[in-house]
Structures are given as C-alpha cells and as structure tokens.
Write a protein that holds these residues in place. Structure first.
Motif, PDB file in Angstrom:
ATOM      1  N   UNK A   1     114.205  60.983  15.679  1.00  0.00           N
ATOM      2  CA  UNK A   1     115.535  61.587  15.690  1.00  0.00           C
ATOM      3  C   UNK A   1     116.067  61.777  14.268  1.00  0.00           C
ATOM      4  N   UNK A   2     115.730  60.828  13.397  1.00  0.00           N
ATOM      5  CA  UNK A   2     116.249  60.888  12.029  1.00  0.00           C
ATOM      6  C   UNK A   2     115.642  62.044  11.226  1.00  0.00           C
ATOM      7  N   UNK A   3     114.511  62.601  11.695  1.00  0.00           N
ATOM      8  CA  UNK A   3     113.872  63.699  10.975  1.00  0.00           C
ATOM      9  C   UNK A   3     113.881  65.002  11.775  1.00  0.00           C
ATOM     10  N   UNK A   4     114.704  65.049  12.828  1.00  0.00           N
ATOM     11  CA  UNK A   4     114.689  66.222  13.695  1.00  0.00           C
ATOM     12  C   UNK A   4     115.019  67.501  12.936  1.00  0.00           C
ATOM     13  N   UNK A   5     116.057  67.475  12.125  1.00  0.00           N
ATOM     14  CA  UNK A   5     116.448  68.664  11.377  1.00  0.00           C
ATOM     15  C   UNK A   5     115.382  69.036  10.351  1.00  0.00           C
ATOM     16  N   UNK A   6     114.763  68.051   9.723  1.00  0.00           N
ATOM     17  CA  UNK A   6     113.720  68.312   8.722  1.00  0.00           C
ATOM     18  C   UNK A   6     112.511  69.005   9.340  1.00  0.00           C
ATOM     19  N   UNK A   7     112.112  68.548  10.545  1.00  0.00           N
ATOM     20  CA  UNK A   7     110.899  69.077  11.164  1.00  0.00           C
ATOM     21  C   UNK A   7     111.178  70.374  11.932  1.00  0.00           C
ATOM     22  N   UNK A   8     112.244  70.378  12.734  1.00  0.00           N
ATOM     23  CA  UNK A   8     112.489  71.503  13.635  1.00  0.00           C
ATOM     24  C   UNK A   8     113.506  72.499  13.109  1.00  0.00           C
ATOM     25  N   UNK A   9     114.299  72.101  12.128  1.00  0.00           N
ATOM     26  CA  UNK A   9     115.339  72.978  11.606  1.00  0.00           C
ATOM     27  C   UNK A   9     114.971  73.581  10.259  1.00  0.00           C
ATOM     28  N   UNK A  10     115.058  72.763   9.219  1.00  0.00           N
ATOM     29  CA  UNK A  10     114.809  73.245   7.859  1.00  0.00           C
ATOM     30  C   UNK A  10     113.333  73.461   7.555  1.00  0.00           C
ATOM     31  N   UNK A  11     112.458  72.826   8.335  1.00  0.00           N
ATOM     32  CA  UNK A  11     110.999  72.919   8.128  1.00  0.00           C
ATOM     33  C   UNK A  11     110.580  72.380   6.757  1.00  0.00           C
ATOM     34  N   UNK A  12     111.309  71.373   6.266  1.00  0.00           N
ATOM     35  CA  UNK A  12     110.920  70.727   5.011  1.00  0.00           C
ATOM     36  C   UNK A  12     109.900  69.624   5.235  1.00  0.00           C
ATOM     37  N   UNK A  13     109.612  69.350   6.499  1.00  0.00           N
ATOM     38  CA  UNK A  13     108.655  68.323   6.893  1.00  0.00           C
ATOM     39  C   UNK A  13     107.901  68.856   8.103  1.00  0.00           C
ATOM     40  N   UNK A  14     106.620  68.610   8.188  1.00  0.00           N
ATOM     41  CA  UNK A  14     105.846  69.095   9.328  1.00  0.00           C
ATOM     42  C   UNK A  14     105.644  67.977  10.343  1.00  0.00           C
TER      43      UNK A  14
END
Length: 299
Positions: A8-21
C-alpha cells in the motif's frame, strides 16, 4: 491461514507515477516474512503472456505465491458500453489471476462507483448482471471472485456503491454462488462506512474467501464525519491514514476469533502504512502472532 503482503505504501509509485516497477517491489519483498504477494491490476505494464509469465516466475523465484489479484471493475457506470468494457476487462483479469496464481486464487470484484445519479435498485441490478456475466469465466478458470466491502479505489472519484453494509449484504444475497464467489473482507472499510466490522464479519463469515488486514487511523483533529464529507475527489482522503496492523481502530482478536470459529483457512494480506518496509515487517509480525494464537494448535 496464510499470510500475504500488499505494498500500500508504494501503490502510487508502482501504479501511478511508475517510478517503481512491480519487479522492484518483488525484490524488496524478499526480506519479508510472508507466504505470498498480493497483486493489483494497476501494477502491470502489459498483459502479454510473455510479460505475465516473467512476472509469475519472479514471484515464485522470490519464494512467494500470488494469492489474490486486486481488480476494480466499475459495474455501476451509467453508460452500458462502459459496463460492457468493465465486464470484458474483469474477465481478462480472471485469466491473469489464473496465470499468476493458479487455480483457487482470488480475483477481487467491486460493485463500482457511487454515482450521484444511480439509484440503489438500479445499481444492484447492474452489478448483479455484470458479476453473473463474469462468473462463468471464473468457473472455467478455477478462480474465486471476492466481492470486497470496499471504501474506494485509489484512482476513483466516487466511493464504492456497496460501501454500506446493508447494500453490500443485499448484493451478496442476490448472488448465491458459493464455490467461485465470496467475500473479500476488510474490517477497516467497514469502519470508514460507519458500520461495525464485527457485525459485518459475523454476517458474512461463512462466505469469506480472503481478507485484508489493514488498520486505519484518522489524522489529528479530523472526525469520521468530516472524512465522509470529503468524498468526491479522486483518490483517498488525506485524513484517512494506514498504519501498522494491530495498532489502529480494529479489534483483531475478535476478528480472528470469529474467522477461526468459522473454519477460515485462506489468505490474510496486510495493507500496510505509508512509512515503508520496517512497518510492513511489524505488521507481518503481528499477523504471525495472530496465526499462532487462533489458527495453530498448541504445542
């Protein structure tokens, strides 16, 4: 009871901003004491078999199963073409769930958004119609559909149509299928809806097929009424915060006691707070204690 983790803490990074895969997340998760990794449809950058097989192999190579795919179909859209597309997409996600998790994995379904111009009876009719269209696909693939008592998909404008317990239970009762359809239970969402999570669990315990062990907190100075009045903006309200499981608003001893008495033996997945891997590890430690207490016979 088996334990999974959801970032949950990386949801925006993975699914939103795509800064993390999603592959980055799987590598990070190797340090976690979990049996599985829950996925979310927004994590994927492709639905091609080659990509999905690479993802499946990465999960397995890291030592995990893939017990549930979180999908957010919008079955209440006023446009029938949009509902048709939602059905087709959910059917595709069932196929993806089978490829990543194998037979018996759970593919989440939602009712859809609570549009101001869609009434209760009409909304229930559309949702039942749509779920009944995807159920044959679930049966064919050996996948279980889990209807969640949800608050709001993080990328939606309006909250869940079946957020309140009375509507959720009416919708559940309208779909009698037991083998390939059940409840994806989240106690925190019941609290946000203004319902008693224990009352809801007692009503649905025989049909629970998966669970989110999240814990919610209200930001300092914010009341639950103020939170509910903030609906109508894209995403979650800032006043609603996730944290370490077992330290928030939920009575997890009572929750796991009810599940244990109901013979629950499936997956519980943490939806952790917004402060990274250390807190995620603490949430997992809490679930292991609960599993030993309620689901493992004394030595």
């Amino acid at each position: 009871m088996k334990i999974a983790a959801f970032p949950k803490c990386y949801l925006e990074d993975i699914a939103g901003q795509r800064t993390m895969s999603v592959f980055d997340w799987i590598d990070m998760a190797r340090t976690l004491d979990a049996d599985g990794l829950e996925m979310y449809e927004g994590f994927f950058t492709s639905l091609d078999d080659d990509y999905l097989c690479r993802l499946r192999d990465a999960i397995a190579d890291a030592g995990f199963a893939m017990p549930m795919l979180c999908c957010s179909p919008n079955f209440t859209h006023p446009d029938p073409d949009e509902r048709k597309r939602a059905v087709e997409h959910e059917a595709e996600m069932i196929r993806v769930t089978k490829l990543l998790g194998g037979a018996g994995a759970v593919c989440r379904v939602l009712s859809g958004q609570r549009y101001p111009d869609v009434g209760r009876e009409q909304g229930i009719e559309w949702v039942v119609e749509c779920i009944e269209q995807v159920l044959p696909v679930a049966r064919e693939q050996g996948i279980i559909l889990g209807l969640e008592n949800h608050y709001k998909d993080g990328f939606w404008r309006y909250p869940e149509f079946a957020q309140k317990m009375d509507i959720f239970l009416e919708l559940l009762a309208a779909i009698p299928e037991r083998e390939h359809f059940g409840v994806q239970y989240d106690p925190s969402n019941a609290i946000v809806a203004g319902d008693d999570p224990l009352e809801l669990l007692r009503a649905v315990a025989p049909r629970v097929v998966s669970m989110h062990a999240s814990d919610r907190y209200l930001a300092a100075g914010v009341t639950m009424d103020e939170l509910r009045q903030s609906d109508g903006a894209v995403g979650y309200a800032d006043a609603l915060q996730h944290g370490v499981t077992g330290r928030g608003l939920n009575d997890y001893d009572s929750i796991f006691q009810i599940l244990s008495e109901a013979g629950y033996d499936s997956w519980v997945s943490i939806e952790d707070g917004m402060n990274g891997m250390e807190e995620m590890g603490e949430s997992l430690e809490f679930l292991h204690r609960m599993r030993r207490k309620y689901f493992e016979p004394p030595a």
